[in-house]
Design an enzyme around this catalytic site. Structure first.
Site, PDB file in Angstrom:
ATOM      1  N   ASN A  84      -7.236  12.054   3.436  1.00  0.00           N
ATOM      2  CA  ASN A  84      -6.849  12.167   2.105  1.00  0.00           C
ATOM      3  C   ASN A  84      -8.180  11.991   0.879  1.00  0.00           C
ATOM      4  OD1 ASN A  84      -7.334   9.418   1.945  1.00  0.00           O
ATOM      5  ND2 ASN A  84      -5.211   8.952   2.050  1.00  0.00           N
ATOM      6  N   HIS A 106     -28.434 -12.481  25.694  1.00  0.00           N
ATOM      7  CA  HIS A 106     -27.510 -12.259  26.661  1.00  0.00           C
ATOM      8  C   HIS A 106     -26.796 -13.732  26.946  1.00  0.00           C
ATOM      9  CE1 HIS A 106     -28.952  -8.399  26.909  1.00  0.00           C
ATOM     10  NE2 HIS A 106     -28.340  -8.123  27.981  1.00  0.00           N
ATOM     11  N   HIS A 154      -3.716   3.424  -3.509  1.00  0.00           N
ATOM     12  CA  HIS A 154      -4.091   2.834  -2.121  1.00  0.00           C
ATOM     13  C   HIS A 154      -3.241   1.387  -1.840  1.00  0.00           C
ATOM     14  CE1 HIS A 154      -5.777   1.384   1.693  1.00  0.00           C
ATOM     15  NE2 HIS A 154      -6.311   0.505   1.182  1.00  0.00           N
ATOM     16  N   GLY A 196      -3.399  -3.059  11.423  1.00  0.00           N
ATOM     17  CA  GLY A 196      -4.103  -3.563  10.436  1.00  0.00           C
ATOM     18  C   GLY A 196      -5.468  -3.454  10.357  1.00  0.00           C
ATOM     19  N   GLY A 234     -10.199   5.114   7.362  1.00  0.00           N
ATOM     20  CA  GLY A 234     -11.109   3.756   7.854  1.00  0.00           C
ATOM     21  C   GLY A 234     -11.182   3.768   9.255  1.00  0.00           C
ATOM     22  N   HIS A 265       1.025  -1.076  -0.011  1.00  0.00           N
ATOM     23  CA  HIS A 265       0.072   0.141   0.017  1.00  0.00           C
ATOM     24  C   HIS A 265       0.875   1.368   0.139  1.00  0.00           C
ATOM     25  CE1 HIS A 265      -2.516  -3.162   1.847  1.00  0.00           C
ATOM     26  NE2 HIS A 265      -3.566  -2.643   1.416  1.00  0.00           N
ATOM     27  N   HIS A 306      -2.087  -0.525   7.125  1.00  0.00           N
ATOM     28  CA  HIS A 306      -1.575  -1.063   5.740  1.00  0.00           C
ATOM     29  C   HIS A 306      -0.584  -0.167   5.145  1.00  0.00           C
ATOM     30  CE1 HIS A 306      -4.813   1.888   5.758  1.00  0.00           C
ATOM     31  NE2 HIS A 306      -4.243   2.481   4.859  1.00  0.00           N
ATOM     32  N   ARG A 352     -18.712 -15.845  39.696  1.00  0.00           N
ATOM     33  CA  ARG A 352     -18.085 -14.402  39.578  1.00  0.00           C
ATOM     34  C   ARG A 352     -17.972 -13.688  41.057  1.00  0.00           C
ATOM     35  NH1 ARG A 352     -23.796 -10.781  39.128  1.00  0.00           N
ATOM     36  NH2 ARG A 352     -25.072 -12.285  40.164  1.00  0.00           N
ATOM     37  N   GLU A 384     -17.324  -2.446  25.038  1.00  0.00           N
ATOM     38  CA  GLU A 384     -16.540  -3.716  25.328  1.00  0.00           C
ATOM     39  C   GLU A 384     -15.212  -3.652  24.255  1.00  0.00           C
ATOM     40  OE1 GLU A 384     -19.950  -3.271  24.435  1.00  0.00           O
ATOM     41  OE2 GLU A 384     -20.633  -4.034  26.132  1.00  0.00           O
TER      42      GLU A 384
END
Lengths: 670, 670
Positions: free
Chosen positions: B197, B480, B271, B129, B168, B40, B80, B364, B418
Site C-alpha cells: 500500500n 563472541h 494506519h 505484532g 514493515g 489500526h 497490528h 557442548r 539466528e
C-alpha cells in the site's frame, strides 16, 4: 654502463608484483594463525588478491595519521578474517603494528585480537565479528561522508567506504536492512566486496542458500558486478567502475577460500582452524614463498609502503585545501564533537521553567521538548526513527529529512529497520562529525540488540530514544510491552540506561547522554503523561547521581520506596497515603540510572538506601532489583508478560498501584 | 409462479457479492477500532478484498475443529491489523468469537487483544505484532508440512500456509533470512500476500525504501506476481497460480490503505488510529453500508459461513482418509508430541554410566552425546544450527540433512540466520508434530532475541542449544563472549534457562527441556572441557530443583559457594582449598536453573542457601545475582566485556579463580 650497474640503477621494487604482495599477506596470515593455534586463515588467503589491489592502487590512508578525517574507511565485515587486516597494517606501515604483534595474535593484551577490535590498533575503523555488523555500520559511515560533504564541501570531504563482507554477512538479516537503506539513499561511495567463495562453516553455502545475491543487491539499488577475485586487472577494473557509479556498489569476488593451500583450499577446513605445519610447508612451495615464518622480503614491504606514501601525499594536499576552505574550522569542530556551552545553560533554563510550570507531559513528549533545545543549539545531532517518528517524538521543528536527493537535512527515516538504524548510528558516530540519536519502542530493542552491544563495546556516543517503555503503553499488548528489556540493557557493560520520571529528569538525562561522550545512552520514555515531581529548581543535575532521595521524611524513615520512570509518581502517591492514613514516614528514591548510582561512593549509596526496609517499584522484571532492595525488601512489578488493555486497567490488573505499595509497606514494617 | 414467489425460492445468499463480504470486514474493523478508541483500521480495510477471496474461495479451515492438523495455516504477519482476523473469525463462525468479542477489542481479558495473541482465541496460529515474525515463523510451519508429508503421506497431510505481510514485515531483516531459507528449500505451499500500500507509519514508504520487492523475492527463489488487491478475479487467479507453483509465492497486492474511507484512505492517517465518527459515517455512505455498528446482515454472514462449511466437508473427507491411512496413528502421536517413556529410562542409564566413568567433556560435547540418545529414541526432534553445526555439536550420527530435494532428513542447515532459525523453530513447534532444537553461540542470542521472546510468549517448546557460553571460549574475543546474555534470558518471562556444570547436569537439563512442553528452554553450554562433579549416581534429577547442594560440609557451613556451569568446578576447587589450607567448611551449590529454583518451596530454598555468607561465581554480569548472595555476599564474575586470549589466561585475567574465591571467602568470614 654495464649490465650490473644498470640493474643497480633500477629500483628493485619494480620487480615486485601484486601476486608477491598478496602472497606476503597469505604467508603472514597462515603463520599468525599457526602460531596462535587458533584463527581463520581461509578468508584472508582467499581475499588477499582483492585486498592487495584495493590497498595498492586505490585506498587513501596515511598510517602516520590514522585519524585523518578524510581517509577512506575500510571495514572488515567478515571480522573472523582479522589477520588480513593485521597483515595489511603491518605491510603498509602502521607504527603500532610491528611484526611482533602478528606473532602475538589472539594473546592477552595484543593489538591483534581474534576479531578486529576498535581501539586496539590504529586504523581499525570498527569492531567486527558478529556477522553483518560491518556492512550495516559502513552504511552509516558512508552516510556521514555524504552529510559532511553537503555541509563543508567536497574539497575537504571526499572519501570512500570499502567493505569486505562474507557469505555470513550477506545471509544475516541486518544486511537486508542495510542495503535497502544504502540503495535508497544512493550512497555511491559505499563499495562492498563480497568474498563469494561458496563456503561457510557447515560446508558449501548450497547447504542453506540459493539466493541470487547480484539480483538481490540490484533490487536494493546497487550497482553490481561479478569478477574473478584472483585476477588483478579484473579487480582493478571493478573498483574503478564502482568508484564512478552513482549508486552503492557490490563487487562479487569469486574466490577460493584458503587460496594457496594446495590440499585444503576451496573447503571449509581452511575457514576456522590453523592449516597445520605440513600444509603450511606445502603452501610455501605452491606459492613459491621460501621465506621464514613472519619474514617478508624488504622489497615487498617497500612496495607495500608505496600505498602509504600515496596516502601521505594525498593528506598533504588535503591539508592545503583545508587551509584554503572557509569550512576547515567547522569540519575540525564537528570531528571533535564539541557541544556549545550555551546548550547546557539552555537546558538548565529549561528545567527551571518547567519546575515552575509543573509541566505534566509524557516523558517522550518531554524528550521532544528537550530535543528542541538541543537541536537548536547544535548541528552535531542527527535524528531519526525506525518508522515511529510521531510516536517516539524524535523530530523537532525545522528539522529537514535526509533524502536521496539532498543530504542537507538532519533527520533520517531509517524505515522499519531497528537493527539497521542502530548499526548506521554506530557508523555515524564512528565516522565522526555527528552525535546520532534514533528512536523505536523499547520492546524493539530486541531487534537492535546486536548493534547496541557494539555501541557499548566500541564506546560510541549513540543515543537510543526508546519510548513506550512499559505496560503503560496499554492496548498494543504484550508483544509491545517491555518486561525484560531494562534488565537486558542494564546487564550490558558500558551503556548508560536512563529511565526519567518526569520532564525535569528527562532534561537531566538528555544532558547526561550528551556529556557521556565515551558510551551509548539509552533514554527510556513513557507513552503516558507523568506529573512533574520536583518541589524546587536545583542547579545540580540530580539524575547525575543515578539515584537520589526525591522525597525525604521529617522523622526517621520507616520505609523507602525506590522506583524509576513512570512508577516514581505512583511511589509518591503511596508515600502520601502512608503518611496521611497511617502516619508512616516513607521516603521516595528516584533511580533514573542504576549505572550512575553504582558509580557513586558507598557513603552516598548508603545515604540514599538508608536502613529502613525498601520496596522496589518498576513495571518490569524483578531481575536486578535485589541489589537495591536487599533480602528483607519487596518488589512490586511484573511477574510475567503484559496484556492488551487501557493502561490504567493494566496497572490495576498487575497490582502496580499505590494501594499495593501501601499494603506491602505496612507488612514489611510490621 | 409469480415474481414474488420466485424470489422467495431463490436463496438470498446468492445475491451477496464478495464486495459485500469485504465491506462487512471493513465495517466491523472500523467499528471495533472506534469503540476501543485505539487500533489500526488501515491495513484490514485495505486487505479486506484479498482476505475475502482467500477465505471465501480457497482456505481450508473448520472453525468447529480449530486444531485440525491438516488445516491451512493463516498468519497475519502484519499483526497490528488484528481486527481483520477477528472480523474473519466472527464471520466464518469460530464459536469463541461472537460479536461481543469484537465490541471488547483491546479490553482487559478480551480474546481480541491489540495484536493477535496465540492462545487467546481459536484459530490464531501465532502471536504477531513485532514485524517480520509472522513471515519467518510461517516458513517453519510450511517446512513442518513438507516434513510431515514425507513421513505420513500427502493423503493425510496437504495444506497451505498463507501469510499477510506488510511493508514493515518486508523491511525487517528477519524477512531476508526467512525468504532465503524458504526459497532455498522450495517451500511451495507457502504463499505470502504483500499488502503493498506504499504507506508506513511515518508516511509514504518512499521516505525510506526504494527496494524492488518483486526482484528481491525472485532472487530468493520465489514465484512472484503483482496484482490489483481490490480486483476479486485478479486475486483469485493469483492465488490459483501460487498454489500450483513449485516454489514459494509472493503476491504483491497493490492496495489502498484504509480503502473505503473517502477522505483518509491512501494516507498514513488510517494506519494506527480510529477513523473518527464523521469519517466512519462517510465510509458507511461510500460503501453503501447502512447498517448499525457491529451489525452484519444475516445473508452476508450466511455467505461467509459457506467457507466454514467447505472446510467442514474437507475435514470429514480427511477423517476418512486418516482412517484408511497406515500412518494415521503416527500422525496423531506426532501431533501430540508424545515422547516414549523409554527415552527417559535411557537418559537415566546415560547418567549412571557417566557418573561411573567420571566422563570429562565440554558440556557442548555432553549435549551431543545426550542428543544421540534422544534422537535415537524419538523422531519428534528436528535438529539444526545457524551454520555452527560442528561447534554447537547439534548433529548426531545417522541424522540426514533436510534438502530442497528431500524432506526425509531431520537436520536443518539454517544458514547464518539466528533470527530466522528461531522463528522457523517457533513455526515447527506451532505447526505441531515436532520438537525443534537449534544451535548457535550464546552471544548470538542477541540476533535471535525477537523470535526467542515469542517462543516464551507463546509457550512453545523450542530448545535453544547455545554453546561457547562465556570467556571460556577464549580467543574469539569480546564480540563472541556473552556477558549480559544470561541475565537477558533469565529476565525474560516463561523461559527455562539451563547452564549445566558437567555431563550429568547436561543430561538432566536436556531431560527437563523435553519434559517442560509448555515453554522454551535455553541450554547454555561450554566450549571447554569440564570435570564430572557428582560423587554418586542418583535416580533423582537433581537439576530439576534448579539449585542444589553439590558439596555439603561435615561441620556447619562457614561459607556457601554458589555457581553455574563451568564455574562450579572452580568453586569445588576453591572449597577443597578452603578446607585443606584453612579448615574452612565451604559448601558448593550448583544452580543450573534459576527459574526452577525460584519455583521451589521457601523451605527448600532456605536449606540450599543456608545462613552462612554466600559467594556467587559466574563468568558473566552480576545483574540478578544479588537475589541469591544477599547484602553481605560477594560476586565473582565479569565487570565488563571480555577479551581475546586463551581461556585459562582470561580466567586469570578476570580473576575468576579458586584463589580469588578463597581470598574473598576468607574476607567475608572475618
Amino acid at each position: 654502463m654495464n649490465t650490473q650497474a644498470l640493474l643497480q640503477e633500477m629500483p628493485e621494487t619494480e620487480t615486485v608484483s601484486e601476486r608477491d604482495m598478496a602472497n606476503a599477506i597469505r604467508a603472514l596470515v597462515m603463520d599468525s594463525v599457526q602460531k596462535a593455534n587458533s584463527g581463520h586463515p581461509g578468508m584472508p588467503m582467499g581475499m588477499a588478491d582483492v585486498a592487495t589491489v584495493l590497498f595498492n592502487r586505490f585506498i587513501k590512508l596515511d598510517p602516520l595519521h590514522p585519524q585523518w578525517p578524510d581517509r577512506d574507511r575500510f571495514v572488515l565485515s567478515a571480522g573472523h578474517g582479522s589477520t588480513l587486516q593485521y597483515a595489511l597494517h603491518y605491510l603498509i606501515g602502521y607504527p603500532d603494528m610491528p611484526i611482533e604483534e602478528l606473532q602475538r595474535f589472539r594473546q592477552l593484551g595484543a593489538k591483534t585480537a581474534g576479531h578486529p577490535e576498535y581501539g586496539h590498533a590504529q586504523g581499525i575503523e570498527m569492531t567486527t565479528g558478529p556477522l553483518g555488523q560491518g556492512i550495516a555500520t559502513a552504511v552509516g559511515m558512508a552516510l556521514a561522508e555524504r552529510l559532511l560533504v553537503q555541509r563543508f564541501g567536497e574539497d575537504i570531504v571526499d572519501h570512500h567506504t570499502y567493505v569486505i563482507a562474507g557469505d555470513g554477512c550477506l545471509q544475516e538479516g541486518i544486511s537486508h536492512e542495510a542495503i535497502d537503506l544504502a540503495g535508497h539513499l544512493r550512497l555511491s561511495k559505499l563499495i562492498v566486496f563480497w568474498d563469494n567463495n561458496s563456503i561457510s562453516i557447515d560446508g558449501p553455502t548450497s547447504l542453506s542458500t540459493s539466493m541470487d545475491q547480484l539480483m538481490r543487491f540490484e533490487a536494493a539499488g546497487f550497482d553490481v558486478q561479478e569478477i574473478d577475485g584472483h585476477d588483478y586487472e579484473e579487480i582493478a577494473d571493478a573498483i574503478a567502475r564502482a568508484r564512478s557509479s552513482d549508486r552503492p556498489s557490490l563487487v562479487s569476488c569469486r574466490t577460493i577460500i584458503g587460496k594457496g593451500a594446495p590440499n585444503l583450499q576451496g573447503t571449509e577446513k581452511t575457514h576456522g582452524a590453523p592449516l597445520g605445519d605440513s600444509e603450511i610447508a606445502a603452501v610455501r612451495q605452491a606459492i613459491d614463498w621460501p621465506h621464514q615464518p613472519f619474514e617478508v622480503p624488504e622489497e615487498i614491504i617497500e612496495t607495500w609502503r608505496d600505498a602509504a606514501r600515496r596516502g601521505a601525499d594525498e593528506r598533504r594536499e588535503w591539508c592545503v585545501r583545508m587551509a584554503a576552505s572557509p569550512h576547515g574550522d567547522d569540519l575540525r569542530q564537528a570531528v571533535l564533537k564539541q557541544l556549545p556551552a550555551s546548550l547546557f545553560e539552555e537546558l538548565g533554563a529549561f528545567r527551571r521553567e518547567h519546575v515552575e510550570k509543573a509541566t505534566k507531559v509524557a516523558t517522550r513528549k518531554a524528550s521532544e521538548m528537550v530535543l528542541g533545545v538541543i537541536n537548536n543549539a547544535t548541528d552535531l545531532t542527527i535524528g531519526g526513527s525506525a518508522d515511529l517518528t510521531h510516536s517516539n517524538l524524535t523530530v523537532t521543528p525545522g528539522m529537514r529529512d535526509v533524502t536521496p536527493q539532498s543530504f542537507s537535512g538532519r533527520y533520517i527515516h531509517y524505515g522499519i529497520r531497528e537493527h539497521g538504524m542502530a548499526a548506521a548510528m554506530n557508523g555515524l558516530a564512528l565516522h565522526g562529525g555527528f552525535i546520532p540519536y534514533g528512536g523505536t519502542f523499547l520492546a524493539f530493542a530486541d531487534y537492535a540488540r546486536g548493534a547496541m552491544r557494539l555501541s557499548a563495546l566500541m564506546g560510541q556516543q549513540v543515543i537510543y530514544v526508546m519510548t513506550h517503555d512499559s505496560i503503560g503503553l496499554g492496548e498494543d499488548g504484550p508483544t509491545h510491552q517491555p518486561i525484560e528489556h531494562l534488565a537486558m540493557l542494564r546487564a550490558t557493560p558500558g551503556i548508560n540506561v536512563f529511565r526519567p520520571a518526569d520532564i525535569i529528569e528527562t532534561a537531566e538525562c538528555w544532558e547526561l547522554a550528551l556529556k557521556y561522550s565515551d558510551r551509548p545512552s539509552v533514554i527510556v520514555l513513557s507513552r503516558q503523561n507523568l506529573a512533574m515531581l520536583r518541589h524546587a529548581h536545583a542547579e545540580e543535575n540530580r539524575s547525575s547521581r543515578g539515584a537520589y532521595v526525591l522525597r525525604e521524611t521529617a522523622e526517621p524513615r520507616a520505609i523507602t520506596l525506590m522506583a524509576t520512570g513512570s512508577e516514581v509518581e505512583i511511589a509518591c502517591t503511596a508515600a502520601d497515603m502512608l503518611r496521611g492514613q497511617y502516619k508512616i514516614p516513607a521516603a521516595v528514591v528516584s533511580m533514573p540510572s542504576w549505572e550512575l548510582f553504582e558509580a557513586q561512593t558507598p557513603a552516598y549509596r548508603r545515604s540514599v538506601l538508608a536502613a529502613a526496609p525498601r520496596i522496589g517499584i518498576e513495571a518490569a522484571a524483578r531481575l536486578g532489583w535485589d541489589r537495591w532492595i536487599g533480602e528483607k525488601g519487596a518488589f512490586i512489578g511484573m511477574q510475567g508478560f503484559g496484556a492488551s488493555a487501557p493502561a490504567p486497567d493494566l496497572y490495576r490488573h498487575f497490582n502496580i498501584t499505590p494501594e499495593n505499595i501501601v499494603a506491602t509497606a505496612r507488612k514489611l514494617i510490621n
